[in-house]
Design a protein around this motif. Structure first.
Motif, PDB file in Angstrom:
ATOM      1  N   LEU A  32       0.992  -1.414   0.374  1.00  0.00           N
ATOM      2  CA  LEU A  32      -0.081  -0.091  -0.115  1.00  0.00           C
ATOM      3  C   LEU A  32       0.693   1.383   0.153  1.00  0.00           C
ATOM      4  CD1 LEU A  32      -2.969  -0.957   2.286  1.00  0.00           C
ATOM      5  CD2 LEU A  32      -3.021  -1.149   0.057  1.00  0.00           C
ATOM      6  N   LYS A  33       0.115   2.617  -0.030  1.00  0.00           N
ATOM      7  CA  LYS A  33       1.414   3.900  -0.164  1.00  0.00           C
ATOM      8  C   LYS A  33       0.838   4.270   1.031  1.00  0.00           C
ATOM      9  CE  LYS A  33       0.654   8.088  -2.571  1.00  0.00           C
ATOM     10  NZ  LYS A  33       0.304   8.905  -3.261  1.00  0.00           N
ATOM     11  N   ASP A  34       2.450   4.324   1.599  1.00  0.00           N
ATOM     12  CA  ASP A  34       2.622   4.688   2.763  1.00  0.00           C
ATOM     13  C   ASP A  34       1.836   6.132   3.763  1.00  0.00           C
ATOM     14  OD1 ASP A  34       3.287   5.152   5.898  1.00  0.00           O
ATOM     15  OD2 ASP A  34       5.446   5.527   5.246  1.00  0.00           O
ATOM     16  N   GLY A  35       0.906   5.955   4.311  1.00  0.00           N
ATOM     17  CA  GLY A  35       0.499   7.802   5.148  1.00  0.00           C
ATOM     18  C   GLY A  35      -1.958   7.702   3.671  1.00  0.00           C
ATOM     19  N   SER A  36      -1.837   6.647   3.455  1.00  0.00           N
ATOM     20  CA  SER A  36      -2.713   7.021   2.920  1.00  0.00           C
ATOM     21  C   SER A  36      -3.825   6.121   3.607  1.00  0.00           C
ATOM     22  CB  SER A  36      -2.623   6.135   1.283  1.00  0.00           C
ATOM     23  OG  SER A  36      -1.571   6.884   0.266  1.00  0.00           O
ATOM     24  N   THR A  37      -5.069   6.391   3.508  1.00  0.00           N
ATOM     25  CA  THR A  37      -6.462   5.793   3.752  1.00  0.00           C
ATOM     26  C   THR A  37      -7.292   4.944   3.011  1.00  0.00           C
ATOM     27  OG1 THR A  37      -6.068   7.808   4.867  1.00  0.00           O
ATOM     28  CG2 THR A  37      -8.422   6.384   5.552  1.00  0.00           C
ATOM     29  N   TYR A  38      -6.850   3.703   4.131  1.00  0.00           N
ATOM     30  CA  TYR A  38      -7.941   2.993   2.877  1.00  0.00           C
ATOM     31  C   TYR A  38      -8.859   2.010   4.311  1.00  0.00           C
ATOM     32  CZ  TYR A  38      -3.871   2.494   0.461  1.00  0.00           C
ATOM     33  OH  TYR A  38      -2.617   2.623  -0.252  1.00  0.00           O
ATOM     34  N   SER A  39      -9.874   0.979   3.040  1.00  0.00           N
ATOM     35  CA  SER A  39     -11.229   0.371   4.011  1.00  0.00           C
ATOM     36  C   SER A  39     -10.877  -0.732   4.070  1.00  0.00           C
ATOM     37  CB  SER A  39     -12.134   1.130   3.575  1.00  0.00           C
ATOM     38  OG  SER A  39     -13.382   0.461   4.035  1.00  0.00           O
ATOM     39  N   LEU A  40     -10.839  -1.841   4.970  1.00  0.00           N
ATOM     40  CA  LEU A  40     -10.903  -3.157   5.506  1.00  0.00           C
ATOM     41  C   LEU A  40     -12.477  -3.858   5.407  1.00  0.00           C
ATOM     42  CD1 LEU A  40      -9.446  -5.900   5.232  1.00  0.00           C
ATOM     43  CD2 LEU A  40      -9.113  -5.345   7.544  1.00  0.00           C
ATOM     44  N   GLU A  41     -13.148  -4.545   4.528  1.00  0.00           N
ATOM     45  CA  GLU A  41     -14.134  -5.008   4.198  1.00  0.00           C
ATOM     46  C   GLU A  41     -14.057  -6.104   4.152  1.00  0.00           C
ATOM     47  OE1 GLU A  41     -16.884  -3.108   1.268  1.00  0.00           O
ATOM     48  OE2 GLU A  41     -16.064  -0.984   2.288  1.00  0.00           O
ATOM     49  N   PHE A  42     -15.627  -7.258   5.417  1.00  0.00           N
ATOM     50  CA  PHE A  42     -15.179  -8.273   5.081  1.00  0.00           C
ATOM     51  C   PHE A  42     -16.499  -8.747   5.381  1.00  0.00           C
ATOM     52  CE2 PHE A  42     -14.008  -6.508   9.288  1.00  0.00           C
ATOM     53  CZ  PHE A  42     -14.441  -7.464  10.116  1.00  0.00           C
ATOM     54  N   THR A  43     -17.239  -9.893   5.847  1.00  0.00           N
ATOM     55  CA  THR A  43     -18.143 -10.776   5.836  1.00  0.00           C
ATOM     56  C   THR A  43     -17.926 -11.682   7.869  1.00  0.00           C
ATOM     57  OG1 THR A  43     -19.380 -10.295   4.360  1.00  0.00           O
ATOM     58  CG2 THR A  43     -20.673 -11.983   5.612  1.00  0.00           C
ATOM     59  N   LEU A  44     -18.797 -11.244   8.588  1.00  0.00           N
ATOM     60  CA  LEU A  44     -18.693 -12.184   9.605  1.00  0.00           C
ATOM     61  C   LEU A  44     -20.091 -13.171   9.738  1.00  0.00           C
ATOM     62  CD1 LEU A  44     -16.629 -13.192  12.160  1.00  0.00           C
ATOM     63  CD2 LEU A  44     -17.654 -11.616  13.618  1.00  0.00           C
ATOM     64  N   GLY A  45     -19.858 -14.347  10.242  1.00  0.00           N
ATOM     65  CA  GLY A  45     -21.258 -15.290  10.293  1.00  0.00           C
ATOM     66  C   GLY A  45     -20.708 -16.651  10.842  1.00  0.00           C
ATOM     67  N   ASP A  46     -21.900 -17.817  10.832  1.00  0.00           N
ATOM     68  CA  ASP A  46     -21.733 -19.247  11.118  1.00  0.00           C
ATOM     69  C   ASP A  46     -21.441 -19.746  10.114  1.00  0.00           C
ATOM     70  OD1 ASP A  46     -24.263 -20.566  11.113  1.00  0.00           O
ATOM     71  OD2 ASP A  46     -24.810 -18.029  12.027  1.00  0.00           O
ATOM     72  N   ALA A  47     -21.296 -20.986  10.361  1.00  0.00           N
ATOM     73  CA  ALA A  47     -21.401 -21.802   8.895  1.00  0.00           C
ATOM     74  C   ALA A  47     -22.650 -22.353   8.613  1.00  0.00           C
ATOM     75  CB  ALA A  47     -20.467 -22.889   8.397  1.00  0.00           C
ATOM     76  N   ASN A  48     -23.611 -22.469   9.038  1.00  0.00           N
ATOM     77  CA  ASN A  48     -24.634 -23.253   9.627  1.00  0.00           C
ATOM     78  C   ASN A  48     -24.717 -25.040   9.894  1.00  0.00           C
ATOM     79  OD1 ASN A  48     -27.428 -24.163   9.104  1.00  0.00           O
ATOM     80  ND2 ASN A  48     -27.702 -24.276   7.416  1.00  0.00           N
ATOM     81  N   ASP A  49     -23.729 -25.117  11.081  1.00  0.00           N
ATOM     82  CA  ASP A  49     -23.458 -26.000  11.197  1.00  0.00           C
ATOM     83  C   ASP A  49     -23.805 -26.682  12.757  1.00  0.00           C
ATOM     84  OD1 ASP A  49     -20.924 -24.244  11.408  1.00  0.00           O
ATOM     85  OD2 ASP A  49     -19.744 -25.627  11.231  1.00  0.00           O
ATOM     86  N   SER A  50     -24.840 -25.758  13.220  1.00  0.00           N
ATOM     87  CA  SER A  50     -25.040 -26.267  14.413  1.00  0.00           C
ATOM     88  C   SER A  50     -23.895 -25.507  15.672  1.00  0.00           C
ATOM     89  CB  SER A  50     -25.209 -27.951  15.009  1.00  0.00           C
ATOM     90  OG  SER A  50     -26.405 -27.864  14.449  1.00  0.00           O
ATOM     91  N   CYS A  51     -23.155 -24.663  15.266  1.00  0.00           N
ATOM     92  CA  CYS A  51     -21.863 -23.978  16.147  1.00  0.00           C
ATOM     93  C   CYS A  51     -22.929 -22.789  17.010  1.00  0.00           C
ATOM     94  CB  CYS A  51     -21.036 -23.428  15.197  1.00  0.00           C
ATOM     95  SG  CYS A  51     -20.072 -23.406  15.909  1.00  0.00           S
ATOM     96  N   GLU A  52     -23.320 -23.103  18.354  1.00  0.00           N
ATOM     97  CA  GLU A  52     -23.769 -22.353  18.555  1.00  0.00           C
ATOM     98  C   GLU A  52     -22.401 -21.418  19.531  1.00  0.00           C
ATOM     99  OE1 GLU A  52     -27.506 -22.843  20.539  1.00  0.00           O
ATOM    100  OE2 GLU A  52     -27.705 -24.087  19.309  1.00  0.00           O
ATOM    101  N   GLY A  53     -22.346 -19.918  19.747  1.00  0.00           N
ATOM    102  CA  GLY A  53     -22.554 -19.626  20.863  1.00  0.00           C
ATOM    103  C   GLY A  53     -21.336 -17.747  20.376  1.00  0.00           C
ATOM    104  N   ASN A  54     -21.059 -17.265  21.412  1.00  0.00           N
ATOM    105  CA  ASN A  54     -20.534 -15.162  21.120  1.00  0.00           C
ATOM    106  C   ASN A  54     -19.121 -15.654  20.228  1.00  0.00           C
ATOM    107  OD1 ASN A  54     -20.852 -13.160  21.527  1.00  0.00           O
ATOM    108  ND2 ASN A  54     -19.528 -12.859  23.433  1.00  0.00           N
TER     109      ASN A  54
END
Length: 395
Positions: free
Chosen positions: A283-305
């Motif tokens: 990246l260019k030193d000193g420049s501003t960026y945005s990191l976007e992503f999706t967080l979720g669960d896999a529909n495999d009965s995994c419950e929790g925080n």
């Protein structure tokens, strides 16, 4: 003859060829059936006739179609106590057991990723199911982990290497057990190998991260609902999850059997606080960026925080998702300023979770997109355009 028209036609054909070759570089993955008898459904020669045992030891007069072998090798058929992912056959690598096959690369310096299935040879002996997988310049050892899936077998993915087309490649799988009993039934079973090739990845103008959607990784088994386990890899160059290094154990999951927020694949964190993935980008030193992503669960009965830490350079933030295990997701973002030309992007899971069946599970991350601020976009597009012109020039 109209030499001008001929020259124009030649230039047009050359340009179309160059554009086609560049488009091949942009495509990325391909799948080729480079291995013979990769599921061991073609049986070895000289097997005992009318045998009722699921384990049939091969002798010096036996041959395995497509494969050479050394040491103790047994041909295995499915029984009530042995579940196999293929159509009912596998090989057991006994004491000093080794199988190998030579294949020819389909092109120069493409990446080769291997998927294979590992299982213990009997019940209550998973600690003995260790297999070494080797190719020129690479060697990895895999162990049956237990509690990482509901089946009696596990699927692993690994990076084999990249070679010139004319160089024959010898793939070797061998038992790595510490068991001293030559008659033990606990030696590892090998089944269902898939070999995949991936072309060179190039950056796009909508995402500064290569493989931000995790679409480029090892092949999935068509009849497996367990995904592909990826063991720790300290460098992205040698990672089966292309462009991402791995700490701990993560599961590479497909949209056919899991909830995947976007595309065909995502990453599920399994081993708690030590599970993470990391990528490096310029990246260019000193420049501003945005990191976007999706967080979720896999529909495999995994419950929790679920708590996942995202970090871009020196900027870090924790994100939380309350999961009921039925397939949920939310889009998140992190703004940061690049403090060096080489910036590390990482995601780490801070929770260890198991389903009610005792299977390790955790949050999934998908669709990771790194974008520059508005003032940088035109500059980035020009950089990509110049890169593609360079490729056309050398082709």
């Amino acid at each position: 003859m109209n030499l001008g028209a001929c020259s124009s036609s030649f230039s047009s054909k050359k340009m179309h060829r160059q554009i086609f070759l560049v488009s091949l570089l942009l495509i990325g993955p391909a799948f080729a059936d480079l291995l013979q008898n990769s599921d061991f459904e073609s049986p070895p020669s000289n097997l005992p006739k009318n045998s009722t045992t699921p384990f049939q030891q091969l002798n010096e007069n036996s041959t395995i179609p497509g494969w050479s072998f050394e040491g103790t090798i047994l041909y295995v058929t499915t029984t009530q106590t042995i579940a196999l992912p293929g159509n009912g056959h596998a090989l057991q690598l006994g004491q000093d057991g080794k199988i190998n096959q030579t294949f020819n690369p389909i092109a120069d310096y493409v990446d080769y990723l291997l998927t294979f299935t590992l299982a213990p040879g009997g019940q209550n002996c998973s600690t003995n199911a260790n297999v070494g997988v080797s190719a020129p310049d690479s060697h990895s050892i895999f162990s049956f982990k237990q509690d990482y899936g509901k089946e009696g077998w596990e699927t692993f993915g690994l990076y084999l290497g990249s070679w010139e087309q004319q160089e024959p490649i010898n793939l070797v799988l061998e038992s790595q057990s510490t068991e001293s009993d030559a008659n033990s039934t606990c030696w590892p079973l090998i089944d269902k190998l898939l070999l995949k090739t991936i072309e060179t990845l190039v950056p796009g103008d909508n995402n500064l991260l290569l493989n931000g959607g995790f679409e480029y990784g090892p092949e999935f088994l068509s009849n497996s609902t367990e995904g592909v386990l990826l063991d720790p890899v300290p460098t992205a160059v040698l990672s089966p999850l292309r462009q991402w290094s791995i700490t701990g154990t993560v599961k590479y999951i497909d949209s056919k059997h899991y909830f995947v927020p976007e595309g065909n694949a995502a990453v599920e964190f399994l081993s708690g606080v030590s599970a993470s993935i990391q990528a490096a980008t310029t990246l260019k030193d000193g420049s501003t960026y945005s990191l976007e992503f999706t967080l979720g669960d896999a529909n495999d009965s995994c419950e929790g925080n679920f708590v996942v830490g995202a970090q871009a350079g020196s900027t870090a933030q924790n994100f939380t998702l309350q999961s009921n295990g039925t397939g949920s997701a939310k889009k998140l973002s992190l703004a940061f300023k690049a403090d060096s030309t080489t910036t590390l992007i990482s995601f780490v899971s801070y929770a260890t979770t198991q389903t009610k069946d005792g299977v390790f599970c955790g949050p999934i991350v998908d669709n990771v997109v790194l974008r520059a601020s508005q003032g940088m976009k035109s500059e980035i597009k020009w950089e990509v355009f110049i890169f593609l012109l360079f490729l056309v020039g050398i082709l």
